[in-house]
Scaffold this motif. Structure first.
Motif, PDB file in Angstrom:
ATOM      1  N   THR A  49      20.181 -49.220 -41.827  1.00  0.00           N
ATOM      2  CA  THR A  49      20.540 -48.114 -40.951  1.00  0.00           C
ATOM      3  C   THR A  49      20.876 -48.607 -39.549  1.00  0.00           C
ATOM      4  O   THR A  49      20.416 -49.663 -39.125  1.00  0.00           O
ATOM      5  CB  THR A  49      19.393 -47.088 -40.854  1.00  0.00           C
ATOM      6  OG1 THR A  49      18.223 -47.748 -40.403  1.00  0.00           O
ATOM      7  CG2 THR A  49      19.136 -46.417 -42.191  1.00  0.00           C
ATOM      8  N   VAL A  50      21.656 -47.817 -38.854  1.00  0.00           N
ATOM      9  CA  VAL A  50      21.976 -48.073 -37.454  1.00  0.00           C
ATOM     10  C   VAL A  50      20.915 -47.404 -36.579  1.00  0.00           C
ATOM     11  O   VAL A  50      20.440 -47.972 -35.611  1.00  0.00           O
ATOM     12  CB  VAL A  50      23.382 -47.527 -37.102  1.00  0.00           C
ATOM     13  CG1 VAL A  50      23.672 -47.651 -35.615  1.00  0.00           C
ATOM     14  CG2 VAL A  50      24.450 -48.235 -37.928  1.00  0.00           C
ATOM     15  N   ILE A  51      20.536 -46.201 -36.961  1.00  0.00           N
ATOM     16  CA  ILE A  51      19.583 -45.401 -36.198  1.00  0.00           C
ATOM     17  C   ILE A  51      18.183 -45.559 -36.815  1.00  0.00           C
ATOM     18  O   ILE A  51      18.018 -45.338 -38.013  1.00  0.00           O
ATOM     19  CB  ILE A  51      19.977 -43.899 -36.231  1.00  0.00           C
ATOM     20  CG1 ILE A  51      21.450 -43.695 -35.837  1.00  0.00           C
ATOM     21  CG2 ILE A  51      19.038 -43.071 -35.354  1.00  0.00           C
ATOM     22  CD1 ILE A  51      21.813 -44.070 -34.446  1.00  0.00           C
ATOM     23  N   PRO A  52      17.168 -45.913 -36.023  1.00  0.00           N
ATOM     24  CA  PRO A  52      15.807 -46.055 -36.551  1.00  0.00           C
ATOM     25  C   PRO A  52      15.253 -44.728 -37.102  1.00  0.00           C
ATOM     26  O   PRO A  52      15.669 -43.645 -36.667  1.00  0.00           O
ATOM     27  CB  PRO A  52      14.986 -46.509 -35.337  1.00  0.00           C
ATOM     28  CG  PRO A  52      15.980 -46.992 -34.344  1.00  0.00           C
ATOM     29  CD  PRO A  52      17.257 -46.260 -34.608  1.00  0.00           C
ATOM     30  N   TYR A  53      14.294 -44.838 -38.003  1.00  0.00           N
ATOM     31  CA  TYR A  53      13.703 -43.670 -38.668  1.00  0.00           C
ATOM     32  C   TYR A  53      13.261 -42.598 -37.671  1.00  0.00           C
ATOM     33  O   TYR A  53      13.600 -41.423 -37.848  1.00  0.00           O
ATOM     34  CB  TYR A  53      12.499 -44.094 -39.539  1.00  0.00           C
ATOM     35  CG  TYR A  53      11.776 -42.902 -40.118  1.00  0.00           C
ATOM     36  CD1 TYR A  53      12.212 -42.326 -41.305  1.00  0.00           C
ATOM     37  CD2 TYR A  53      10.687 -42.329 -39.467  1.00  0.00           C
ATOM     38  CE1 TYR A  53      11.569 -41.209 -41.829  1.00  0.00           C
ATOM     39  CE2 TYR A  53      10.043 -41.220 -39.981  1.00  0.00           C
ATOM     40  CZ  TYR A  53      10.495 -40.660 -41.159  1.00  0.00           C
ATOM     41  OH  TYR A  53       9.864 -39.549 -41.666  1.00  0.00           O
ATOM     42  N   MET A 127      33.601 -48.676 -37.641  1.00  0.00           N
ATOM     43  CA  MET A 127      32.972 -49.347 -36.499  1.00  0.00           C
ATOM     44  C   MET A 127      33.056 -50.865 -36.649  1.00  0.00           C
ATOM     45  O   MET A 127      33.325 -51.575 -35.679  1.00  0.00           O
ATOM     46  CB  MET A 127      31.512 -48.901 -36.367  1.00  0.00           C
ATOM     47  CG  MET A 127      31.385 -47.471 -35.893  1.00  0.00           C
ATOM     48  SD  MET A 127      29.737 -46.714 -35.978  1.00  0.00           S
ATOM     49  CE  MET A 127      28.611 -48.029 -35.682  1.00  0.00           C
ATOM     50  N   ASN A 128      32.878 -51.362 -37.850  1.00  0.00           N
ATOM     51  CA  ASN A 128      32.974 -52.800 -38.097  1.00  0.00           C
ATOM     52  C   ASN A 128      34.401 -53.298 -37.850  1.00  0.00           C
ATOM     53  O   ASN A 128      34.602 -54.354 -37.250  1.00  0.00           O
ATOM     54  CB  ASN A 128      32.525 -53.123 -39.521  1.00  0.00           C
ATOM     55  CG  ASN A 128      32.412 -54.608 -39.753  1.00  0.00           C
ATOM     56  OD1 ASN A 128      31.923 -55.344 -38.903  1.00  0.00           O
ATOM     57  ND2 ASN A 128      32.891 -55.061 -40.899  1.00  0.00           N
ATOM     58  N   ALA A 129      35.393 -52.526 -38.302  1.00  0.00           N
ATOM     59  CA  ALA A 129      36.797 -52.915 -38.096  1.00  0.00           C
ATOM     60  C   ALA A 129      37.134 -52.965 -36.604  1.00  0.00           C
ATOM     61  O   ALA A 129      37.801 -53.897 -36.137  1.00  0.00           O
ATOM     62  CB  ALA A 129      37.721 -51.939 -38.820  1.00  0.00           C
TER      63      ALA A 129
END
Length: 153
Positions: A49-53, A127-129
């Protein structure tokens, strides 16, 4: 009699597809409960995940369609969660169609169509691109600067 709907998910990079799914789920009942995948469980599923729990939980708890959020730690907890929450409906996106039919002996199991043209996976790819494009531009600038320094020095 009030109906309780239970769903599960990671809800990373919260987007309009999530909002629309949660709204449809809430329209199916009087109460919507969400099992939110923990970091450890996401790791087991091969997700990062990008955003924590805790932040994902806070985002979900602020959503007007949701009444309760609790952690999802493993695949096997669903049956006990349904019993504990007295869920009438277990609902997931249709990308999970058929995977939870074994729960139909204790509640109604429903699979809803996902919102087209938006997904967390696609957002992460985009976002990766963009990041790769920026890295490429920086590398080109470094190459140009190095060539100019060689020419001067």
């Amino acid at each position: 009699m009030a109906k309780t709907v239970l769903t599960y998910g990671t809800f990373d990079l919260f987007h309009v597809g999530h909002v629309r799914l949660l709204r449809r789920l809430r329209q199916m009942g009087d109460r919507l409960i969400v099992g939110l995948s923990s970091e450890e469980f996401n790791s087991i599923k091969g997700k990062k995940t990008v955003i924590p729990y805790e932040f994902r939980k806070e985002i979900l708890e602020s959503c007007r369609y949701i009444d309760k959020v609790f952690p999802e730690h493993n695949w096997d907890q669903k049956r006990s969660d349904i019993a504990r929450e007295r869920a009438d409906i277990f609902a997931m996106g249709d990308d999970w169609a058929g995977k939870f039919d074994n729960l139909s002996d204790i509640c109604e199991v429903v699979y809803l169509p996902r919102t087209s043209d938006v997904s967390t996976t696609e957002l992460k790819k985009y976002m990766n691109a963009v990041n790769q494009e920026k890295l490429g531009a920086i590398r080109n600038m470094v190459d140009v600067l190095q060539a100019e320094l060689k020419a001067v020095g």
